[in-house]
Design an enzyme around this catalytic site. Structure first.
Site, short mmCIF file in Angstrom:
data_model
loop_
_atom_site.label_atom_id
_atom_site.label_comp_id
_atom_site.label_asym_id
_atom_site.label_seq_id
_atom_site.Cartn_x
_atom_site.Cartn_y
_atom_site.Cartn_z
N CYS A 281 -7.30 9.01 -8.88
CA CYS A 281 -8.44 8.21 -8.40
C CYS A 281 -8.01 6.78 -8.13
O CYS A 281 -8.40 6.17 -7.13
CB CYS A 281 -9.56 8.24 -9.43
SG CYS A 281 -10.12 9.87 -9.92
N GLU A 407 -6.64 -2.61 -11.47
CA GLU A 407 -6.09 -1.37 -10.91
C GLU A 407 -4.57 -1.45 -10.75
O GLU A 407 -4.01 -1.08 -9.72
CB GLU A 407 -6.80 -0.99 -9.61
CG GLU A 407 -8.28 -0.77 -9.84
CD GLU A 407 -8.97 -0.03 -8.73
OE1 GLU A 407 -8.31 0.75 -8.02
OE2 GLU A 407 -10.19 -0.22 -8.57
N GLY A 408 -3.96 -1.99 -11.78
CA GLY A 408 -2.51 -2.15 -11.79
C GLY A 408 -2.14 -3.58 -11.42
O GLY A 408 -2.11 -3.94 -10.25
#
Length: 428
Positions: A281, A407-408
């Site tokens: 996702c 997200e990173g």
């Protein structure tokens, strides 16, 4: 007799067929190309007609409906859920999903939507990305047929709002160490009890359905659960908002607190185990971010260019006359153009099943980093006016710092790429 156009190589002459075997040749005159500062490397030429139509629809909506309200929303730290319903009416939610009322467009077209939204504000894009990529994407990729039918059609319309619970207070970049636990209900067969906390969760205070990742107490394996707010008894689910943010103020962010929240086993994703589920996702959302941040940078360029042309200094000259100002604009436009091309390329590979997670790490990292760097440099063109929210540039800078982090974070993506290049694991 019909007219035929033929091309002769290598002389590239266009020949027109005439009666009685008579031919007359005309040297072709290529059109004179004009440099377009808004699309320096002609990326639009790589788009299909459908992708261009999707992009235009998204841009028109965002400029007409989102831009007029973003400044006050940012000041008030307010997010209007009606925005997701508006996007749903246009088919902008879960756009890459086939069926369930979704548009079923290409990955590039989906990312062009994020680019249009983030041109206005990263917070608006964040809310949409969570709905589309993280929640709808998780349900579509890993949910049962019943779960898909129950949630996806209303989520595509913006009637149901989703949130994605992975990050925890003690575990951000290390989700494998999560503390959220799911244990079998000791008294109610077919149910799990979920306990634990998640934080920095976009949409959680207004979400109807929350994708929560937790470890099974019995096995330690990570599984995904659909926590439906309507099914949660009082006191078992709380989603308080996180206020006083310095970025993404036009979106709503919160926590998820689960206290032995009963969740039917039917709400667990049936097969996916471990981090493959959430990372799949996240890869989809990261791809959207890679082109979305280019939209934010492009808006910074446009705002800085306009200001530099209008602002007069030193004997009435526009700031745009000066070399240092032009260099700032040239650097930013170059990075934006390269970033767009890279994102389109990876999107094509994604649809062909040839994109790797490392490719997405590379463009997410590079585009977020360059967008943030250039936005900060372009701030300098505004001088003291950059601190006024009416000029918009400071809002983009604050937002892009968050984009570079979530997200990173970029350093994490550096380690992902370093591992792929060297074969050596640097995380432990």
């Amino acid at each position: 007799m019909s007219r035929l156009l033929c091309r002769q190589f290598p002389s590239r002459l266009l020949c027109r067929a005439r009666p009685a075997q008579s031919f007359r040749c005309y040297a072709s005159t290529p059109p004179i190309a004009q440099f377009n500062w808004q699309d320096p490397l002609g990326s639009k030429n790589l788009l299909t007609a459908e992708e261009q139509a999707v992009s235009e629809t998204a841009e028109q909506y965002c400029q007409a409906r989102l831009l007029p309200r973003v400044l006050q929303a940012y000041r008030d730290e307010h997010y209007d859920p009606e925005i997701l319903r508006e996007m749903g009416d246009l088919g902008l939610l879960g756009a890459t999903i086939d069926g369930y009322g979704c548009a079923g467009v290409s990955s590039v077209a989906g990312a062009l939507i994020t680019r249009a939204v983030e041109r206005v504000d990263s917070g608006y894009r964040s809310s949409m990305s969570v709905q589309s990529s993280l929640v709808m994407g998780a349900i579509h990729d890993f949910g049962s047929a019943e779960q898909k039918e129950r949630y996806l059609p209303d989520m595509a319309k913006g009637k149901l709002i989703g949130a994605f619970g992975l990050t925890e207070p003690n575990h951000g970049s290390d989700p494998g160490s999560m503390e959220a636990v799911a244990r079998e209900h000791p008294q109610k067969q077919g149910y799990y009890l979920l306990g634990g906390s998640k934080t920095w969760i976009t949409n959680s205070p207004i979400a109807d359905v929350l994708v929560v990742w937790a470890k099974l107490q019995e096995t330690g394996k990570i599984r995904g659960f659909l926590v439906d707010r309507k099914q949660c008894p009082a006191g078992t689910l709380e989603t308080p908002a996180i206020k006083n943010k310095t970025g993404l103020r036009a979106s709503i962010t919160g926590m998820i607190h689960l206290a032995d929240c009963p969740v039917p086993k039917a709400n667990m994703f049936p097969e996916v185990e471990g981090l493959r589920g959430p990372f799949t996702c996240l890869n989809s959302a990261r791809y959207g971010i890679s082109l979305g941040t280019m939209g934010a940078l492009e808006d910074c360029i446009a705002r800085a260019r306009t200001y530099a042309l209008e602002r007069k200094q030193f004997r009435g000259n526009p700031l745009a006359k000066y070399q240092l100002v032009q260099k700032k604009l040239a650097d930013a436009a170059t990075d934006a153009a390269y970033g767009v091309l890279a994102a389109i390329q990876v999107g094509r590979l994604k649809d062909e099943g040839k994109a790797t997670p490392e490719m997405i790490s590379m463009i997410k990292r590079q585009n977020c980093d360059r967008a943030l760097h250039n936005a900060r440099v372009l701030q300098e063109i505004f001088g003291g006016n950059a601190v006024s929210d009416e000029y918009g540039i400071g809002r983009h800078v604050a937002n892009l710092y968050v984009c570079q982090t979530y997200e990173g974070q970029s350093d994490i993506h550096s380690l992902i790429l370093g591992r792929a290049i060297t074969g050596v694991q640097a995380f432990v």
